[in-house]
Design a protein around this motif. Sequence first.
Motif, PDB file in Angstrom:
ATOM      1  N   PHE A  80      -2.850  25.054  -0.484  1.00  0.00           N
ATOM      2  CA  PHE A  80      -1.538  24.413  -0.619  1.00  0.00           C
ATOM      3  C   PHE A  80      -0.446  25.251   0.036  1.00  0.00           C
ATOM      4  N   GLY A  81      -0.812  26.070   1.003  1.00  0.00           N
ATOM      5  CA  GLY A  81       0.159  26.866   1.742  1.00  0.00           C
ATOM      6  C   GLY A  81       0.733  28.035   0.975  1.00  0.00           C
ATOM      7  N   GLY A  82       0.062  28.478  -0.085  1.00  0.00           N
ATOM      8  CA  GLY A  82       0.551  29.608  -0.872  1.00  0.00           C
ATOM      9  C   GLY A  82       1.719  29.256  -1.778  1.00  0.00           C
ATOM     10  N   LEU A  83       1.862  28.001  -2.139  1.00  0.00           N
ATOM     11  CA  LEU A  83       2.970  27.536  -2.970  1.00  0.00           C
ATOM     12  C   LEU A  83       2.880  28.109  -4.382  1.00  0.00           C
ATOM     13  N   ILE A  84       4.019  28.557  -4.903  1.00  0.00           N
ATOM     14  CA  ILE A  84       4.099  29.100  -6.260  1.00  0.00           C
ATOM     15  C   ILE A  84       5.222  28.390  -7.009  1.00  0.00           C
ATOM     16  N   LEU A  85       4.918  27.896  -8.204  1.00  0.00           N
ATOM     17  CA  LEU A  85       5.909  27.322  -9.116  1.00  0.00           C
ATOM     18  C   LEU A  85       6.051  28.298 -10.273  1.00  0.00           C
ATOM     19  N   GLN A  86       7.288  28.738 -10.539  1.00  0.00           N
ATOM     20  CA  GLN A  86       7.541  29.678 -11.625  1.00  0.00           C
ATOM     21  C   GLN A  86       8.660  29.166 -12.521  1.00  0.00           C
ATOM     22  N   TRP A  87       8.641  29.604 -13.761  1.00  0.00           N
ATOM     23  CA  TRP A  87       9.680  29.210 -14.707  1.00  0.00           C
ATOM     24  C   TRP A  87       9.880  30.315 -15.723  1.00  0.00           C
ATOM     25  N   GLY A  88      10.972  30.222 -16.412  1.00  0.00           N
ATOM     26  CA  GLY A  88      11.264  31.158 -17.491  1.00  0.00           C
ATOM     27  C   GLY A  88      12.555  30.759 -18.171  1.00  0.00           C
ATOM     28  N   ASN A  89      12.838  31.374 -19.300  1.00  0.00           N
ATOM     29  CA  ASN A  89      14.137  31.124 -19.914  1.00  0.00           C
ATOM     30  C   ASN A  89      14.720  32.414 -20.448  1.00  0.00           C
ATOM     31  N   MET A  90      16.024  32.422 -20.514  1.00  0.00           N
ATOM     32  CA  MET A  90      16.764  33.596 -20.974  1.00  0.00           C
ATOM     33  C   MET A  90      18.125  33.166 -21.474  1.00  0.00           C
ATOM     34  N   ALA A  96     -10.733  27.390  -5.775  1.00  0.00           N
ATOM     35  CA  ALA A  96      -9.644  26.746  -5.031  1.00  0.00           C
ATOM     36  C   ALA A  96      -8.467  27.699  -4.811  1.00  0.00           C
ATOM     37  N   GLY A  97      -8.509  28.873  -5.410  1.00  0.00           N
ATOM     38  CA  GLY A  97      -7.431  29.843  -5.250  1.00  0.00           C
ATOM     39  C   GLY A  97      -6.279  29.636  -6.222  1.00  0.00           C
ATOM     40  N   LEU A  98      -6.461  28.802  -7.239  1.00  0.00           N
ATOM     41  CA  LEU A  98      -5.406  28.560  -8.225  1.00  0.00           C
ATOM     42  C   LEU A  98      -5.370  29.682  -9.256  1.00  0.00           C
ATOM     43  N   LYS A  99      -4.159  30.162  -9.535  1.00  0.00           N
ATOM     44  CA  LYS A  99      -3.938  31.157 -10.587  1.00  0.00           C
ATOM     45  C   LYS A  99      -2.798  30.633 -11.448  1.00  0.00           C
ATOM     46  N   TYR A 100      -2.847  30.919 -12.724  1.00  0.00           N
ATOM     47  CA  TYR A 100      -1.811  30.394 -13.604  1.00  0.00           C
ATOM     48  C   TYR A 100      -1.606  31.292 -14.804  1.00  0.00           C
ATOM     49  N   ASN A 101      -0.439  31.161 -15.402  1.00  0.00           N
ATOM     50  CA  ASN A 101      -0.104  31.806 -16.658  1.00  0.00           C
ATOM     51  C   ASN A 101       0.845  30.849 -17.370  1.00  0.00           C
ATOM     52  N   ILE A 102       0.339  30.167 -18.347  1.00  0.00           N
ATOM     53  CA  ILE A 102       1.133  29.151 -19.041  1.00  0.00           C
ATOM     54  C   ILE A 102       1.768  29.792 -20.269  1.00  0.00           C
ATOM     55  N   GLU A 103       2.879  30.445 -20.045  1.00  0.00           N
ATOM     56  CA  GLU A 103       3.621  31.123 -21.106  1.00  0.00           C
ATOM     57  C   GLU A 103       5.085  30.693 -21.025  1.00  0.00           C
ATOM     58  N   GLN A 104       5.933  31.303 -21.861  1.00  0.00           N
ATOM     59  CA  GLN A 104       7.366  31.004 -21.826  1.00  0.00           C
ATOM     60  C   GLN A 104       7.937  31.335 -20.453  1.00  0.00           C
ATOM     61  N   ASN A 105       7.557  32.471 -19.900  1.00  0.00           N
ATOM     62  CA  ASN A 105       7.879  32.832 -18.520  1.00  0.00           C
ATOM     63  C   ASN A 105       6.550  32.821 -17.782  1.00  0.00           C
ATOM     64  N   GLY A 106       6.271  31.755 -17.045  1.00  0.00           N
ATOM     65  CA  GLY A 106       4.956  31.594 -16.448  1.00  0.00           C
ATOM     66  C   GLY A 106       4.992  31.152 -15.004  1.00  0.00           C
ATOM     67  N   TYR A 107       3.813  30.860 -14.471  1.00  0.00           N
ATOM     68  CA  TYR A 107       3.690  30.483 -13.070  1.00  0.00           C
ATOM     69  C   TYR A 107       2.404  29.714 -12.827  1.00  0.00           C
ATOM     70  N   ILE A 108       2.378  28.999 -11.707  1.00  0.00           N
ATOM     71  CA  ILE A 108       1.167  28.399 -11.159  1.00  0.00           C
ATOM     72  C   ILE A 108       1.163  28.726  -9.674  1.00  0.00           C
TER      73      ILE A 108
END
Length: 152
Positions: A76-86, A58-70
């Motif tokens: 889904f139009g190349g949509l990226i959700l990212q997060w992190g903390n500092m 399906a083209g899904l890539k992910y990294n479920i870490e403190q600073n991660g992304y999906i």
Amino acid sequence: MSILKGILHHWNKTTKSYDTIHPETESAQITDWHQGIVNTLTSDSLLAKMIQKVFSAAGLKYNIEQNGYICFGKNFGGLILQWGNMSVGSGRTEAFSYPVTMSKVLFATANPISGSNGRENNRVVSPSSSECQVYNGSNDTSNMLILLLGLA
């Protein structure tokens, strides 16, 4: 009424004897369902491999870490959700580098997780394709959660 139960015999080279396996009671030997779905994506079980193949197709890539992304892929139009903390000091602006670069940032926000009195004074400044500046306008150091939504 009778219930058909299966018993499997597996030759164990180490002990040179047969191991008796009851599939209905020894699911730990063939799946990781007994541990729950939460650990599924990080294990090497058959179910985890199947889910990873579906995500890959399906083209899904992910990294479920403190600073991660999906990355949701082309479907889904190349949509990226990212997060992190500092941690950002009082009245300071700090750079936050994204886990994955984006061609366009659609939404960016920074909210204190701890240590801040005023949420309205915290913000993301000048987001680019690879990083943004996080401003802490409160009167104390804050641990900030950064959320980003963008396109690949």
